[in-house]
Scaffold this motif. Structure first.
Motif, PDB file in Angstrom:
ATOM      1  N   TYR A 100       1.869  -0.503  10.201  1.00  0.00           N
ATOM      2  CA  TYR A 100       2.730   0.892  10.422  1.00  0.00           C
ATOM      3  C   TYR A 100       3.845   1.611  10.174  1.00  0.00           C
ATOM      4  CZ  TYR A 100       3.440   4.972  13.376  1.00  0.00           C
ATOM      5  OH  TYR A 100       3.740   6.539  13.825  1.00  0.00           O
ATOM      6  N   GLN A 101       4.118   2.400   9.110  1.00  0.00           N
ATOM      7  CA  GLN A 101       4.960   3.381   8.549  1.00  0.00           C
ATOM      8  C   GLN A 101       5.895   1.846   7.760  1.00  0.00           C
ATOM      9  OE1 GLN A 101       5.065   6.085   8.673  1.00  0.00           O
ATOM     10  NE2 GLN A 101       5.002   7.033  10.195  1.00  0.00           N
ATOM     11  N   HIS A 102       6.647   0.921   7.966  1.00  0.00           N
ATOM     12  CA  HIS A 102       7.729   0.400   7.045  1.00  0.00           C
ATOM     13  C   HIS A 102       7.691  -0.843   7.919  1.00  0.00           C
ATOM     14  CE1 HIS A 102       8.061   3.286   3.909  1.00  0.00           C
ATOM     15  NE2 HIS A 102       8.325   4.166   4.881  1.00  0.00           N
ATOM     16  N   LYS A 103       6.594  -1.290   8.641  1.00  0.00           N
ATOM     17  CA  LYS A 103       7.084  -2.494   9.456  1.00  0.00           C
ATOM     18  C   LYS A 103       5.414  -2.978   9.470  1.00  0.00           C
ATOM     19  CE  LYS A 103      10.338  -0.350  12.878  1.00  0.00           C
ATOM     20  NZ  LYS A 103       9.651  -0.429  14.182  1.00  0.00           N
ATOM     21  N   LEU A 104       6.105  -4.436   8.965  1.00  0.00           N
ATOM     22  CA  LEU A 104       4.725  -5.083   9.480  1.00  0.00           C
ATOM     23  C   LEU A 104       4.882  -6.534  10.765  1.00  0.00           C
ATOM     24  CD1 LEU A 104       2.563  -6.054   7.252  1.00  0.00           C
ATOM     25  CD2 LEU A 104       3.398  -7.572   6.795  1.00  0.00           C
ATOM     26  N   TYR A 105       3.647  -6.054  10.976  1.00  0.00           N
ATOM     27  CA  TYR A 105       3.056  -6.781  12.670  1.00  0.00           C
ATOM     28  C   TYR A 105       2.208  -7.415  12.599  1.00  0.00           C
ATOM     29  CZ  TYR A 105       5.229  -2.582  14.259  1.00  0.00           C
ATOM     30  OH  TYR A 105       6.015  -1.198  14.701  1.00  0.00           O
ATOM     31  N   ARG A 106       2.994  -8.908  13.482  1.00  0.00           N
ATOM     32  CA  ARG A 106       2.107 -10.284  13.391  1.00  0.00           C
ATOM     33  C   ARG A 106       1.925 -10.114  15.149  1.00  0.00           C
ATOM     34  NH1 ARG A 106       4.929 -15.430  13.082  1.00  0.00           N
ATOM     35  NH2 ARG A 106       4.610 -14.665  15.449  1.00  0.00           N
ATOM     36  N   LEU A 107       0.094 -10.058  15.585  1.00  0.00           N
ATOM     37  CA  LEU A 107       0.161  -9.539  17.177  1.00  0.00           C
ATOM     38  C   LEU A 107      -0.496 -11.019  17.632  1.00  0.00           C
ATOM     39  CD1 LEU A 107      -0.726  -5.962  16.979  1.00  0.00           C
ATOM     40  CD2 LEU A 107       1.440  -7.106  17.611  1.00  0.00           C
TER      41      LEU A 107
ATOM     42  N   ARG B 225       1.121  -1.499  -0.276  1.00  0.00           N
ATOM     43  CA  ARG B 225       0.324  -0.192   0.353  1.00  0.00           C
ATOM     44  C   ARG B 225       0.924   1.541   0.223  1.00  0.00           C
ATOM     45  NH1 ARG B 225      -5.398  -0.437   3.769  1.00  0.00           N
ATOM     46  NH2 ARG B 225      -5.253   1.812   3.537  1.00  0.00           N
ATOM     47  N   LYS B 226       0.749   2.353  -0.468  1.00  0.00           N
ATOM     48  CA  LYS B 226       1.052   3.116  -0.761  1.00  0.00           C
ATOM     49  C   LYS B 226       0.127   4.693   0.404  1.00  0.00           C
ATOM     50  CE  LYS B 226       3.924   2.006  -3.966  1.00  0.00           C
ATOM     51  NZ  LYS B 226       5.254   1.356  -3.710  1.00  0.00           N
ATOM     52  N   ASP B 227      -0.723   4.329   0.369  1.00  0.00           N
ATOM     53  CA  ASP B 227      -1.028   5.481   1.329  1.00  0.00           C
ATOM     54  C   ASP B 227      -0.473   5.436   2.334  1.00  0.00           C
ATOM     55  OD1 ASP B 227      -3.028   3.308   2.939  1.00  0.00           O
ATOM     56  OD2 ASP B 227      -4.220   3.587   1.082  1.00  0.00           O
ATOM     57  N   SER B 228      -1.467   6.673   3.417  1.00  0.00           N
ATOM     58  CA  SER B 228      -0.506   6.666   5.033  1.00  0.00           C
ATOM     59  C   SER B 228      -1.600   5.683   5.871  1.00  0.00           C
ATOM     60  CB  SER B 228      -0.803   8.187   4.898  1.00  0.00           C
ATOM     61  OG  SER B 228      -1.630   8.878   4.944  1.00  0.00           O
ATOM     62  N   ASP B 229      -2.807   4.864   5.287  1.00  0.00           N
ATOM     63  CA  ASP B 229      -3.795   4.498   6.523  1.00  0.00           C
ATOM     64  C   ASP B 229      -3.028   3.591   7.101  1.00  0.00           C
ATOM     65  OD1 ASP B 229      -5.888   3.690   7.734  1.00  0.00           O
ATOM     66  OD2 ASP B 229      -6.762   2.734   5.842  1.00  0.00           O
ATOM     67  N   HIS B 230      -2.822   3.499   7.809  1.00  0.00           N
ATOM     68  CA  HIS B 230      -2.705   2.899   8.950  1.00  0.00           C
ATOM     69  C   HIS B 230      -3.167   1.480   9.893  1.00  0.00           C
ATOM     70  CE1 HIS B 230       1.817   3.943   7.881  1.00  0.00           C
ATOM     71  NE2 HIS B 230       1.399   5.237   8.674  1.00  0.00           N
ATOM     72  N   GLN B 231      -4.527   2.568   9.705  1.00  0.00           N
ATOM     73  CA  GLN B 231      -5.731   1.549  10.661  1.00  0.00           C
ATOM     74  C   GLN B 231      -6.207   0.205  10.145  1.00  0.00           C
ATOM     75  OE1 GLN B 231      -6.080   3.126  13.533  1.00  0.00           O
ATOM     76  NE2 GLN B 231      -4.966   4.385  12.586  1.00  0.00           N
ATOM     77  N   THR B 232      -6.021  -0.299   9.337  1.00  0.00           N
ATOM     78  CA  THR B 232      -5.868  -2.140   8.339  1.00  0.00           C
ATOM     79  C   THR B 232      -5.644  -3.227   8.929  1.00  0.00           C
ATOM     80  OG1 THR B 232      -6.051  -0.628   6.212  1.00  0.00           O
ATOM     81  CG2 THR B 232      -6.261  -3.146   6.774  1.00  0.00           C
ATOM     82  N   CYS B 233      -6.668  -3.689   9.485  1.00  0.00           N
ATOM     83  CA  CYS B 233      -6.066  -5.212  10.229  1.00  0.00           C
ATOM     84  C   CYS B 233      -6.685  -6.545   9.532  1.00  0.00           C
ATOM     85  CB  CYS B 233      -6.348  -4.611  11.603  1.00  0.00           C
ATOM     86  SG  CYS B 233      -6.723  -6.283  12.668  1.00  0.00           S
ATOM     87  N   LEU B 234      -5.884  -7.475   9.847  1.00  0.00           N
ATOM     88  CA  LEU B 234      -6.256  -8.281   9.116  1.00  0.00           C
ATOM     89  C   LEU B 234      -6.872  -9.809  10.444  1.00  0.00           C
ATOM     90  CD1 LEU B 234      -4.411  -8.844   6.476  1.00  0.00           C
ATOM     91  CD2 LEU B 234      -6.544  -7.906   6.175  1.00  0.00           C
ATOM     92  N   TYR B 235      -7.464 -10.108  10.384  1.00  0.00           N
ATOM     93  CA  TYR B 235      -7.390 -11.492  11.675  1.00  0.00           C
ATOM     94  C   TYR B 235      -7.529 -12.354  10.530  1.00  0.00           C
ATOM     95  CZ  TYR B 235      -9.960  -7.159  13.693  1.00  0.00           C
ATOM     96  OH  TYR B 235     -10.136  -6.779  14.692  1.00  0.00           O
TER      97      TYR B 235
END
Length: 520
Positions: free
Chosen positions: A346-353, A323-333
């Protein structure tokens, strides 16, 4: 003919034993015995080779009574009698199925057998070449990739589905994967083994004077065995051997792909904890599309007990990555069957929580204080957030911090360079509180002070971590304002601009002051 089939089975078992001899060393060996021709032939063969001194162990038999058919109790008794006649130890385990499906029955069988086995014992299974072919075809029809089409391994590990603290791991050994069903049947008949034929696996049903297929009575595996494979082998007589060979080639390809994926993953990982794993998107996007996909696939299911992610989920995660936009609210389950995950960017990091971890992050830290002149001993772990059943967050090395500040205050007082004259050490204290959004803070190496959203952005903290930021300040007396000393997050500690900053930074660099999260 008898010698040929006996030799084939003996050779397969002894060859597999030699290959896994070191892995078997010192382990207790069990054998899953349904009483069918495959498992009974394998049990008989183990006993025969043990008597001849070619096998150093005699396995203990485990039989599962599903209670799904009227004949189950009679089958259990038949297996017990055969074991007793042949001096083989045997246990019958009864299970009660809630969902009477093939998958549910399989998992219940494993759980029941693992309940009586020891950690890292070995369970021998009677799976053969035809089982492997059927498994490969079923996975092919379900759209499996390389990992799925590698089929069953002759040696693998399996973990129980119990809670983490009591989880047990065993080894599964399948020594007859190179042997056909026909060879096993011939062996069983030649040895006059009174084996059991489960009607759910029997292809032919008697109807009148002839034999016809009753396809509606067959499960998927039995349908493949009875309907599809006879047509295939009629046209291609060596199809089973060829399909099994493809499975072996896929196993080799899978090893290569997994090694490459692990190497790529190690280059892209920034943080790797079970509850929070972080990928560097810049590193990830330098890979080819295929390698990105393989990396995400393995990253989403880090343990062997977890379900593999769907192709659609992998594509959705890759779409989030690019993604190129600044939206950091997307959450996949993602529910892996073991853990519920959230996938965020978030920014240039991908989180698995872990979802439980993300929920824990929203709980506010505790507001508390520590008197610097206190004579009482400070606990090794100073709790920063009220503990719950999942996680504990603590500051280790608080005694090092208080001692350093005490020494610096004494030195400042002796040289008349105290922050405020006339201050006494006994009135000084450290304050710990959730970071106030309105308080302006001077970050190290930065010009000016920041507060609120700008401060948190400067800390490079994603939104889901922001409720778990603790501000530690020093108050030298009730008449003097607080001086911020450091910020604490579950990931790190940051020394703020103050006269104490150099000594605090040294404590952090020497790991004498740490923010630690423990998964309970």
């Amino acid at each position: 003919m008898t010698l040929d089939h006996t030799a084939n089975l003996e050779q397969a078992l002894l060859s597999s034993f030699t290959h896994h001899k070191q892995q078997l060393l010192g382990r207790r060996v069990w054998l899953a015995c349904s009483g069918g021709r495959d498992s009974l032939s394998l049990a008989h063969l183990c006993q025969h080779l043990f008597k001849e001194g070619k096998l150093p162990f005699l396995p203990q038999l485990l039989h599962i009574n599903h209670g799904m058919q009227q004949a189950n109790a009679a089958w259990a008794e038949q297996v017990l009698q055969w074991a007793e006649q042949n001096n083989l130890p045997c246990q019958v385990l009864k299970i009660n199925l809630i969902k009477k499906t093939e998958q549910e029955a399989r998992q219940a069988r494993y759980e029941a057998m693992m309940s009586v086995m020891n950690h890292q014992d070995v369970l021998i299974l009677g799976h053969h070449q035809d089982d492997q072919v059927e498994t490969l075809l079923m996975r092919l029809f379900n759209g499996a990739g390389v990992n799925g089409l590698r089929g069953m391994k002759d040696w693998s590990s399996k973990k129980s589905q119990a809670q983490e603290g009591s989880q047990k791991s065993i080894f599964l050994w399948r020594p007859l994967l190179t042997v056909s069903r026909q060879q096993i049947t011939q062996y069983a008949n030649n040895e006059n083994l009174n084996y059991i034929d489960d009607p759910t696996n029997v292809a032919w049903q008697s109807r009148g004077s002839g034999n016809e297929f009753d396809q509606n009575q067959l499960n998927d595996r039995a349908w493949l065995r009875s309907v599809l494979l006879p047509h295939i082998t009629q046209r291609y007589p060596k199809a089973k051997q060829a399909i099994a060979r493809t499975g072996q080639l896929m196993q080799e390809a899978s090893v290569i792909l997994n090694e490459q994926s692990k190497a790529d993953l190690s280059q892209s990982l920034m943080t790797d904890r079970p509850y929070c794993s972080v990928l560097d998107i810049n590193q990830l996007t330098e890979l080819s599309t295929a390698r990105q996909s393989a990396l995400i696939h393995s990253w989403l299911a880090p343990s062997a007990t977890e379900l593999p992610p769907s192709r659609r989920l992998v594509e959705e995660v890759l779409s989030l990555v690019h993604r190129k936009d600044s939206d950091h609210q997307t959450c996949l389950y993602w529910d892996s069957g073991v853990y519920q995950y959230q996938i965020r960017r978030y920014q240039h990091k991908l989180y698995r929580l872990w979802q439980s971890w993300e929920q824990w992050l929203q709980l506010p830290p505790a507001t508390q204080q520590v008197n610097l002149d206190s004579q009482s001993e400070i606990a090794p772990r100073f709790s920063l957030k009220p503990s719950n059943t999942s996680f504990e967050w603590s500051l280790t090395g608080l005694s090092n911090l208080t001692f350093g500040i005490q020494q610096q205050l004494i030195l400042s007082s002796n040289t008349n360079t105290a922050v405020e004259t006339g201050l006494e050490l006994k009135s000084a204290k450290l304050l710990f509180q959730p970071l106030p959004r309105t308080k302006k803070i001077a970050l190290p190496g930065r010009v000016g002070r920041k507060s609120g959203k700008k401060l948190l952005q400067a800390l490079d903290l994603p939104s889901f971590m922001r409720p778990s930021v603790v501000l530690c300040s020093i108050q030298l007396s009730s008449q003097v304002a607080e001086f911020p000393l450091l910020l604490i997050t579950p990931e790190r500690i940051l020394a703020l601009q103050s006269q104490f900053a150099p000594s605090i930074q040294q404590l952090i660099e020497d790991n004498n002051l740490l923010s630690e999260v423990r998964n309970l």
